[in-house]
Motif scaffolding. Sequence first.
Motif, PDB file in Angstrom:
ATOM      1  N   HIS A  65       0.857  -1.207   0.000  1.00  0.00           N
ATOM      2  CA  HIS A  65       0.000   0.000   0.000  1.00  0.00           C
ATOM      3  C   HIS A  65       0.882   1.241   0.000  1.00  0.00           C
ATOM      4  CE1 HIS A  65      -3.767   2.185   0.433  1.00  0.00           C
ATOM      5  NE2 HIS A  65      -3.231   2.906   1.402  1.00  0.00           N
ATOM      6  N   GLU A  66       0.908   1.896  -1.140  1.00  0.00           N
ATOM      7  CA  GLU A  66       1.766   3.068  -1.360  1.00  0.00           C
ATOM      8  C   GLU A  66       0.900   4.203  -1.906  1.00  0.00           C
ATOM      9  OE1 GLU A  66       4.277   5.104  -0.915  1.00  0.00           O
ATOM     10  OE2 GLU A  66       5.908   3.772  -1.585  1.00  0.00           O
ATOM     11  N   HIS A  67       1.366   5.435  -1.745  1.00  0.00           N
ATOM     12  CA  HIS A  67       0.687   6.603  -2.312  1.00  0.00           C
ATOM     13  C   HIS A  67       1.719   7.463  -3.034  1.00  0.00           C
ATOM     14  CE1 HIS A  67      -3.395   6.185  -0.930  1.00  0.00           C
ATOM     15  NE2 HIS A  67      -3.039   6.087   0.343  1.00  0.00           N
ATOM     16  N   ILE A  68       1.917   7.188  -4.302  1.00  0.00           N
ATOM     17  CA  ILE A  68       2.864   7.948  -5.119  1.00  0.00           C
ATOM     18  C   ILE A  68       2.507   9.432  -5.144  1.00  0.00           C
ATOM     19  CG2 ILE A  68       3.433   8.365  -7.560  1.00  0.00           C
ATOM     20  CD1 ILE A  68       3.723   5.286  -7.835  1.00  0.00           C
ATOM     21  N   TYR A  69       1.219   9.734  -5.178  1.00  0.00           N
ATOM     22  CA  TYR A  69       0.797  11.132  -5.325  1.00  0.00           C
ATOM     23  C   TYR A  69       1.244  12.014  -4.158  1.00  0.00           C
ATOM     24  CZ  TYR A  69      -3.045  11.150  -1.914  1.00  0.00           C
ATOM     25  OH  TYR A  69      -3.788  11.137  -0.765  1.00  0.00           O
ATOM     26  N   SER A  70       1.622  11.387  -3.032  1.00  0.00           N
ATOM     27  CA  SER A  70       2.007  12.161  -1.842  1.00  0.00           C
ATOM     28  C   SER A  70       3.479  12.540  -1.822  1.00  0.00           C
ATOM     29  CB  SER A  70       1.676  11.362  -0.582  1.00  0.00           C
ATOM     30  OG  SER A  70       2.532  10.245  -0.443  1.00  0.00           O
ATOM     31  N   ALA A  71       4.231  12.195  -2.862  1.00  0.00           N
ATOM     32  CA  ALA A  71       5.686  12.393  -2.847  1.00  0.00           C
ATOM     33  C   ALA A  71       6.089  13.841  -2.570  1.00  0.00           C
ATOM     34  CB  ALA A  71       6.297  11.924  -4.165  1.00  0.00           C
ATOM     35  N   MET A  72       5.357  14.780  -3.128  1.00  0.00           N
ATOM     36  CA  MET A  72       5.753  16.184  -3.012  1.00  0.00           C
ATOM     37  C   MET A  72       5.251  16.850  -1.736  1.00  0.00           C
ATOM     38  SD  MET A  72       5.516  17.357  -6.996  1.00  0.00           S
ATOM     39  CE  MET A  72       6.555  16.534  -8.225  1.00  0.00           C
ATOM     40  N   ALA A  73       4.719  16.040  -0.803  1.00  0.00           N
ATOM     41  CA  ALA A  73       4.302  16.572   0.496  1.00  0.00           C
ATOM     42  C   ALA A  73       5.496  16.788   1.415  1.00  0.00           C
ATOM     43  CB  ALA A  73       3.318  15.613   1.158  1.00  0.00           C
ATOM     44  N   ARG A  74       6.611  16.149   1.108  1.00  0.00           N
ATOM     45  CA  ARG A  74       7.778  16.234   1.984  1.00  0.00           C
ATOM     46  C   ARG A  74       8.272  17.680   2.074  1.00  0.00           C
ATOM     47  NH1 ARG A  74      12.491  12.071   0.612  1.00  0.00           N
ATOM     48  NH2 ARG A  74      10.690  10.683   0.709  1.00  0.00           N
ATOM     49  N   GLY A  75       8.196  18.259   3.270  1.00  0.00           N
ATOM     50  CA  GLY A  75       8.647  19.632   3.465  1.00  0.00           C
ATOM     51  C   GLY A  75       7.642  20.686   3.051  1.00  0.00           C
ATOM     52  N   LEU A  76       6.461  20.259   2.568  1.00  0.00           N
ATOM     53  CA  LEU A  76       5.454  21.211   2.101  1.00  0.00           C
ATOM     54  C   LEU A  76       4.732  21.872   3.271  1.00  0.00           C
ATOM     55  CD1 LEU A  76       3.676  22.435  -0.184  1.00  0.00           C
ATOM     56  CD2 LEU A  76       2.223  20.402   0.026  1.00  0.00           C
ATOM     57  N   SER A  77       4.627  23.180   3.235  1.00  0.00           N
ATOM     58  CA  SER A  77       3.867  23.924   4.230  1.00  0.00           C
ATOM     59  C   SER A  77       2.674  24.569   3.539  1.00  0.00           C
ATOM     60  CB  SER A  77       4.748  25.009   4.876  1.00  0.00           C
ATOM     61  OG  SER A  77       4.001  25.780   5.791  1.00  0.00           O
ATOM     62  N   ILE A  78       1.476  24.242   4.003  1.00  0.00           N
ATOM     63  CA  ILE A  78       0.252  24.771   3.399  1.00  0.00           C
ATOM     64  C   ILE A  78      -0.311  25.860   4.309  1.00  0.00           C
ATOM     65  CG2 ILE A  78      -2.111  24.228   2.683  1.00  0.00           C
ATOM     66  CD1 ILE A  78      -1.153  21.428   1.975  1.00  0.00           C
ATOM     67  N   ASP A  79      -0.493  27.039   3.749  1.00  0.00           N
ATOM     68  CA  ASP A  79      -0.997  28.179   4.525  1.00  0.00           C
ATOM     69  C   ASP A  79      -2.333  27.837   5.189  1.00  0.00           C
ATOM     70  OD1 ASP A  79       1.189  29.522   3.592  1.00  0.00           O
ATOM     71  OD2 ASP A  79       0.092  30.731   2.119  1.00  0.00           O
TER      72      ASP A  79
END
Length: 444
Positions: A65-79
């Motif tokens: 069970h993997e979620h490729i779409y979440s790769a760019m969440a690393r270090g992401l800060s959402i206002d």
Amino acid sequence: MLIVGNGRMITRDVSCPFLEDGAVVMDKNKIIEVGQTEDIRKAYKEAEYIDAKKGVIMPAFINTHEHIYSAMARGLSIDGYDPKGFLDILDGMWWTIDRNLSEEQILQSARATYIDSIKNGVTTVFDHHASFGSITDSLFIIEEAAKELGVRSCLCYEVSDRDGMDKAKEAVMENARFIQHTLKDDTDMIAGMMGMHASFTISDETMELAAANKPEEVGYHIHVAEGIEDLHHCLKHYGKRIIDRLMDCGVLGEKTLLGHCIYVNEHEMDLIRDTDTMVVHNPESNMGNACGCPPTMRMVQKGILAGLGTDGYTHDMTESYKVANLLHKHSLCDPNTAWAEVPQMLFENNAKIAGRYFKSPLGVLKKGAAADVIIADYDPLTPMNESNVNGHILFGMTGRNVVTTIGNGKVLMKDRRLLVADEAQAMAKCREEAEKLADTINNR
């Protein structure tokens, strides 16, 4: 022809589980023999040879069970992101990301995930994808990266009503088209499922549409009772528990994979077992989202085919092994639990789950199995034998011990150097797209 030898070999083959100085010989994409290094090298003198240098040779890992779409969440800060519970996490972080992903960002997310998987010795991935801003062809884009990097993949799109019925229908049809595409593929490297988000975001109408467009050869991949909110919604709107609803909708069965299953009771576990439905446990995700600890040890003891995944939190299966071992001991206040169940999930059950979608035996080094082999740079400071190999992996190794990864007979990484892509260039491109995604999300 390729030989990997001169290492302590963990085969996961009950007839010969451990060799002090083992070697495995591969021809194209299959293993043709396992034995002592000296004997194998004498028998196959013309074969290319990779020296394990006294490291550990073992089957490559499988992530169910993997979620490729979440790769760019690393270090992401959402206002403005300040979650107070699981639904806030979903809408504020994950659904915000997937609504804004472009086709190029899907591709780069897939490349980044597959590269990291290879570097952690993972050669088979079951991915559960979402990109509600770019639905059509998204699975084919991920497949492009999977083929490019040589990672065996079972893909699906996360059907959900959360962004309206038109997108739910588009998601169903994306799954349907991709499944038909994979059923015609004879490489044994790509497969498809009917992906579903969760009961609380899927109406009966969408359930029926998905069922009408799902071939009998495949099952569903769906999150189940990951948060208590999912259960409460099902009880309020359908008057039944989630597994009962899925049973009534025809979702359960030997080809269906249920993610999480935190808030399930004994009756539901019996239904899962009696329908031979599969479950995948994602310990880091459950802890990180403060969702709770599932009764996974009870499931394994009941005979449910329960595997181990990462849910996108990591691509290192040894991390999930370590965390699951600790989580269940802590949750049950029992120091004896998880010693047998978690390695069974990782090393046996993940291979059985993969075996329901891929023809070649996976997760084992024996004649006729897929040529998926890794070498770990690990020199044990205590004796290592067939009775304690899991303890050595649990306490002595991480995915970063993997120095060489072979997938389907192809050397994907050797001596920590990626051979199937320019890693520096790939990471630079991913960073570029991640910055664009962050700018889009925060309207900068």
